[in-house]
Enzyme design. Structure first.
Site, mmCIF file in Angstrom:
data_model
loop_
_atom_site.group_PDB
_atom_site.id
_atom_site.type_symbol
_atom_site.label_atom_id
_atom_site.label_comp_id
_atom_site.label_asym_id
_atom_site.label_seq_id
_atom_site.Cartn_x
_atom_site.Cartn_y
_atom_site.Cartn_z
ATOM 1 N N SER A 145 1.384 -0.527 0.239
ATOM 2 C CA SER A 145 0.029 0.443 -0.471
ATOM 3 C C SER A 145 1.110 1.020 0.129
ATOM 4 O O SER A 145 1.347 1.719 0.766
ATOM 5 C CB SER A 145 -1.481 -0.076 1.311
ATOM 6 O OG SER A 145 -1.174 0.905 1.304
ATOM 7 N N HIS A 157 -1.400 -1.187 -4.678
ATOM 8 C CA HIS A 157 -2.742 -0.955 -3.539
ATOM 9 C C HIS A 157 -2.281 0.689 -3.148
ATOM 10 O O HIS A 157 -1.386 1.704 -2.748
ATOM 11 C CB HIS A 157 -2.408 -1.886 -2.427
ATOM 12 C CG HIS A 157 -4.364 -1.930 -1.802
ATOM 13 N ND1 HIS A 157 -5.135 -1.864 -1.596
ATOM 14 C CD2 HIS A 157 -4.585 -0.986 -0.799
ATOM 15 C CE1 HIS A 157 -6.007 -1.567 -1.114
ATOM 16 N NE2 HIS A 157 -5.398 -0.632 -0.758
ATOM 17 N N ASP A 175 -4.787 4.132 -1.114
ATOM 18 C CA ASP A 175 -5.568 3.945 -0.565
ATOM 19 C C ASP A 175 -6.074 5.393 -0.935
ATOM 20 O O ASP A 175 -5.499 6.373 -0.657
ATOM 21 C CB ASP A 175 -4.669 3.623 0.665
ATOM 22 C CG ASP A 175 -4.775 2.346 1.230
ATOM 23 O OD1 ASP A 175 -5.793 1.768 1.282
ATOM 24 O OD2 ASP A 175 -3.864 2.299 1.746
ATOM 25 N N MET A 216 -8.749 8.170 0.343
ATOM 26 C CA MET A 216 -9.161 8.675 0.826
ATOM 27 C C MET A 216 -9.423 10.323 1.209
ATOM 28 O O MET A 216 -9.175 11.105 0.904
ATOM 29 C CB MET A 216 -8.376 9.243 2.897
ATOM 30 C CG MET A 216 -7.902 6.772 3.195
ATOM 31 S SD MET A 216 -7.104 6.752 4.626
ATOM 32 C CE MET A 216 -6.723 5.556 4.426
ATOM 33 N N HIS A 246 -8.389 1.578 -4.133
ATOM 34 C CA HIS A 246 -9.613 1.212 -2.880
ATOM 35 C C HIS A 246 -9.676 2.305 -2.243
ATOM 36 O O HIS A 246 -9.312 3.517 -1.739
ATOM 37 C CB HIS A 246 -8.692 1.017 -1.435
ATOM 38 C CG HIS A 246 -9.211 0.387 -0.056
ATOM 39 N ND1 HIS A 246 -8.678 0.487 0.903
ATOM 40 C CD2 HIS A 246 -10.955 0.167 -0.197
ATOM 41 C CE1 HIS A 246 -9.857 0.052 1.631
ATOM 42 N NE2 HIS A 246 -10.524 -0.348 1.171
ATOM 43 N N MET A 275 -12.193 4.806 -0.096
ATOM 44 C CA MET A 275 -12.313 5.388 0.804
ATOM 45 C C MET A 275 -13.306 6.224 0.809
ATOM 46 O O MET A 275 -13.249 7.315 1.386
ATOM 47 C CB MET A 275 -11.416 4.725 1.868
ATOM 48 C CG MET A 275 -11.653 3.292 2.763
ATOM 49 S SD MET A 275 -9.405 3.296 3.581
ATOM 50 C CE MET A 275 -8.803 3.439 2.213
ATOM 51 N N MET A 328 -11.479 -6.012 5.800
ATOM 52 C CA MET A 328 -10.935 -5.469 5.942
ATOM 53 C C MET A 328 -9.918 -6.326 7.061
ATOM 54 O O MET A 328 -11.373 -6.768 8.306
ATOM 55 C CB MET A 328 -11.192 -3.696 6.152
ATOM 56 C CG MET A 328 -11.712 -3.405 4.906
ATOM 57 S SD MET A 328 -10.023 -2.623 4.264
ATOM 58 C CE MET A 328 -9.159 -1.767 5.657
ATOM 59 N N GLY A 373 -8.548 4.296 7.451
ATOM 60 C CA GLY A 373 -8.520 5.374 7.631
ATOM 61 C C GLY A 373 -6.835 5.564 8.416
ATOM 62 O O GLY A 373 -6.481 6.437 7.440
ATOM 63 N N GLY A 390 -0.756 0.316 10.141
ATOM 64 C CA GLY A 390 0.201 0.856 10.661
ATOM 65 C C GLY A 390 -0.578 0.051 12.355
ATOM 66 O O GLY A 390 -0.256 0.736 13.575
ATOM 67 N N ASP A 440 -6.610 -6.416 4.119
ATOM 68 C CA ASP A 440 -6.024 -5.003 4.130
ATOM 69 C C ASP A 440 -6.092 -5.154 5.562
ATOM 70 O O ASP A 440 -7.268 -4.835 6.452
ATOM 71 C CB ASP A 440 -6.639 -4.682 3.430
ATOM 72 C CG ASP A 440 -6.481 -3.051 2.845
ATOM 73 O OD1 ASP A 440 -5.880 -2.896 3.846
ATOM 74 O OD2 ASP A 440 -6.383 -2.444 2.459
ATOM 75 N N GLY A 441 -4.304 -3.888 6.402
ATOM 76 C CA GLY A 441 -4.794 -4.293 7.207
ATOM 77 C C GLY A 441 -4.409 -5.207 7.804
ATOM 78 O O GLY A 441 -4.858 -5.606 8.059
ATOM 79 N N GLY A 442 -3.024 -4.653 8.665
ATOM 80 C CA GLY A 442 -2.795 -5.064 10.090
ATOM 81 C C GLY A 442 -1.689 -5.781 9.839
ATOM 82 O O GLY A 442 -1.901 -6.789 10.554
ATOM 83 N N GLY A 459 1.515 -2.533 4.575
ATOM 84 C CA GLY A 459 1.097 -0.962 4.735
ATOM 85 C C GLY A 459 2.605 -1.024 5.736
ATOM 86 O O GLY A 459 3.594 -0.949 5.010
ATOM 87 N N SER A 460 2.381 -0.453 6.284
ATOM 88 C CA SER A 460 3.742 -0.215 6.755
ATOM 89 C C SER A 460 4.987 -1.719 7.480
ATOM 90 O O SER A 460 5.607 -1.311 7.608
ATOM 91 C CB SER A 460 3.000 -0.009 8.269
ATOM 92 O OG SER A 460 1.831 -0.579 9.277
HETATM 93 C C1 DX5 Z 1 -5.964 0.862 5.742
HETATM 94 C C2 DX5 Z 1 -5.987 1.359 4.335
HETATM 95 C C3 DX5 Z 1 -4.907 -0.037 4.513
HETATM 96 C C4 DX5 Z 1 -2.930 -0.397 5.004
HETATM 97 C C5 DX5 Z 1 -2.950 -0.625 5.385
HETATM 98 O O1 DX5 Z 1 -7.366 2.135 5.460
HETATM 99 O O2 DX5 Z 1 -6.929 0.373 3.938
HETATM 100 O O3 DX5 Z 1 -4.831 -0.206 2.588
HETATM 101 O O4 DX5 Z 1 -2.763 1.645 4.436
HETATM 102 O O5 DX5 Z 1 -1.862 -0.708 6.170
HETATM 103 P P1 DX5 Z 1 -0.948 -1.626 7.513
HETATM 104 O O6 DX5 Z 1 -0.753 -2.573 6.550
HETATM 105 O O7 DX5 Z 1 0.436 -0.414 7.703
HETATM 106 O O8 DX5 Z 1 -1.967 -2.496 8.036
HETATM 107 ZN ZN ZN Z 2 -6.532 -0.181 1.633
#
Ligand code: DX5
Ligand code: ZN
Length: 213
Positions: free
Chosen positions: A8, A33, A35, A37, A66, A68, A137, A142, A145, A172-174, A192-193
């Site tokens: 991401s 990916h 994101d 927002m 993606h 959001m 998710m 949002g 990390g 996606d996420g965590g 992402g992180s």
């Molecule tokens: C959250 C995003 C994710 C996010 C993932 O709102 O949709 O794509 O960037 O980041 P990590 O992998 O750090 O949870």
């Molecule tokens: Zn995402």
């Protein structure tokens, strides 16, 4: 399907997005990916379609956009024209989910539905044939990390039983070296992180791939 790892760009260094993109491509990423927002559906504001079209020239990798955002319909054309390969919308942000998915398909793009951790997944049963990707998710959307929400694990396996085999289930996420292995039934992972926070992108991507099995 072999497992896909999708970095991401939200966690990339914003002062050198193009360099970061090419680095994760060289490190073995399967898709990029993005994101998006809007400061409304979620608090943050991130990338507009010009950022996507500018980076489209750098790579042939799949771009997953993606969204959001509230009222995703008003953004579909811009992101389709900018070079998205897949456009993923949130079930919670769509008043007319079936119609919005159909519009994405009419632009010739893969269509995806994202589900927040607390959202039931029944809607998929009534949209067969007009989606290609399901995004489960692992956190509330949002920011990057955040800690993986364990109830997502059950949702992934339930989804795998409902949707046809050709539909890609993405988490996606965590996602980390520890959580990726819990997600049986998933075909792809956004990270992402974990990837961008490491000092060796190849090792991070390969670790996610290996630990997902
Ligand atoms: C959250 C995003 C994710 C996010 C993932 O709102 O949709 O794509 O960037 O980041 P990590 O992998 O750090 O949870
Ligand atoms: Zn995402």
């Amino acid at each position: 399907m072999s497992i896909k790892i999708c970095p991401s760009m939200l966690s990339a260094d914003p002062t050198k997005l193009g360099r970061e993109l090419m680095d994760v491509e060289n490190a073995g990423a399967n898709a990029i990916h993005w994101d998006i927002m809007d400061g409304n559906f979620v608090e943050a504001i991130t990338f507009g379609s010009r950022v996507i079209s500018a980076h489209r020239k750098l790579t042939a990798l799949r771009f997953d956009v993606h969204l959001m955002v509230r009222n995703p319909d008003s953004h579909l054309e811009n992101f389709a024209m900018a070079g998205a390969d897949a456009i993923i919308i949130h079930a919670e942000a769509c008043d007319h989910l079936h119609r919005t998915l159909s519009r994405i398909k009419n632009f010739g793009k893969k269509a995806g539905i994202a589900f927040n951790p607390a959202t039931p997944i029944d809607a998929v049963k009534y949209c067969f044939g007009i989606f290609d990707v399901i995004l489960i998710m692992g956190v509330n959307p949002g920011s990057s990390g955040q800690t993986f929400i364990e109830s997502s694990v059950k949702k992934i396996s339930e989804m795998r039983q409902i949707v046809p085999a050709h539909v890609e289930i993405c988490v996606d996420g965590g996602i980390t070296a520890e959580t990726v292995g819990k997600c049986a039934g998933a075909d792809s992972f956004v990270s992402g992180s974990y990837i961008f926070g490491s000092n060796n992108y190849s090792l991070a991507i390969e670790t996610l791939r290996i630990n997902s099995r």
